[in-house]
Scaffold this motif. Structure first.
Motif, PDB file in Angstrom:
ATOM      1  N   UNK A  89      96.886 -31.402  42.564  1.00  0.00           N
ATOM      2  CA  UNK A  89      96.695 -31.131  43.958  1.00  0.00           C
ATOM      3  C   UNK A  89      96.560 -32.421  44.764  1.00  0.00           C
ATOM      4  N   UNK A  90      96.220 -33.484  44.108  1.00  0.00           N
ATOM      5  CA  UNK A  90      96.056 -34.749  44.821  1.00  0.00           C
ATOM      6  C   UNK A  90      97.360 -35.209  45.460  1.00  0.00           C
ATOM      7  N   UNK A 110      88.079 -30.611  38.708  1.00  0.00           N
ATOM      8  CA  UNK A 110      88.702 -31.301  39.830  1.00  0.00           C
ATOM      9  C   UNK A 110      89.089 -32.706  39.419  1.00  0.00           C
ATOM     10  N   UNK A 111      89.873 -33.317  40.241  1.00  0.00           N
ATOM     11  CA  UNK A 111      90.229 -34.713  40.028  1.00  0.00           C
ATOM     12  C   UNK A 111      89.563 -35.580  41.104  1.00  0.00           C
ATOM     13  N   UNK A 112      88.394 -35.138  41.562  1.00  0.00           N
ATOM     14  CA  UNK A 112      87.651 -35.897  42.554  1.00  0.00           C
ATOM     15  C   UNK A 112      87.384 -37.285  42.004  1.00  0.00           C
ATOM     16  N   UNK A 113      87.548 -38.319  42.745  1.00  0.00           N
ATOM     17  CA  UNK A 113      87.831 -38.429  44.176  1.00  0.00           C
ATOM     18  C   UNK A 113      89.316 -38.493  44.513  1.00  0.00           C
ATOM     19  N   UNK A 157      94.458 -35.954  49.745  1.00  0.00           N
ATOM     20  CA  UNK A 157      95.142 -34.914  50.506  1.00  0.00           C
ATOM     21  C   UNK A 157      94.209 -34.039  51.323  1.00  0.00           C
ATOM     22  N   UNK A 158      92.950 -33.961  50.947  1.00  0.00           N
ATOM     23  CA  UNK A 158      91.981 -33.122  51.664  1.00  0.00           C
ATOM     24  C   UNK A 158      90.587 -33.460  51.156  1.00  0.00           C
ATOM     25  N   UNK A 159      89.581 -32.963  51.843  1.00  0.00           N
ATOM     26  CA  UNK A 159      88.221 -33.173  51.370  1.00  0.00           C
ATOM     27  C   UNK A 159      87.968 -32.298  50.145  1.00  0.00           C
ATOM     28  N   UNK A 160      86.958 -32.628  49.383  1.00  0.00           N
ATOM     29  CA  UNK A 160      86.603 -31.818  48.219  1.00  0.00           C
ATOM     30  C   UNK A 160      86.280 -30.395  48.655  1.00  0.00           C
TER      31      UNK A 160
END
Length: 79
Positions: free
Chosen positions: A1-2, A34-37, A42-45
């Motif tokens: 999604x990143x 998730x792949x945070x950060x 592409x968008x905020x968490x």
């Protein structure tokens, strides 16, 4: 999604990937991660979590619980 286009992605377009993963592995083998950060390119968490909740909106409580909780408890042997 990143790698989703920051100006064009929608829950619907990202949902295709999520639905493919579920179709490929089944509800017993998927869990939220998730792949945070990196996803924040592409968008905020929060936006990503809200999009996933929208994608999962019609799946029923049992499957949402598997995705967001039950499978992780089982896989990681949490009490």
């Amino acid at each position: 999604m990143a790698y989703a286009d920051p100006k064009r992605w929608t829950a619907e377009t990202c949902g295709l990937s999520v639905e493919h993963a579920i179709a490929s592995f089944g509800w017993e083998r998927v869990l939220f991660g998730s792949d945070w950060p990196v996803c924040t390119l592409s968008a905020s968490y929060q936006q990503w979590v809200e999009a996933l909740q929208a994608i999962m909106g019609g799946t029923g409580e049992v499957n949402r619980r598997k995705l967001f909780y039950d499978n992780a408890v089982r896989v990681y042997r949490l009490s």
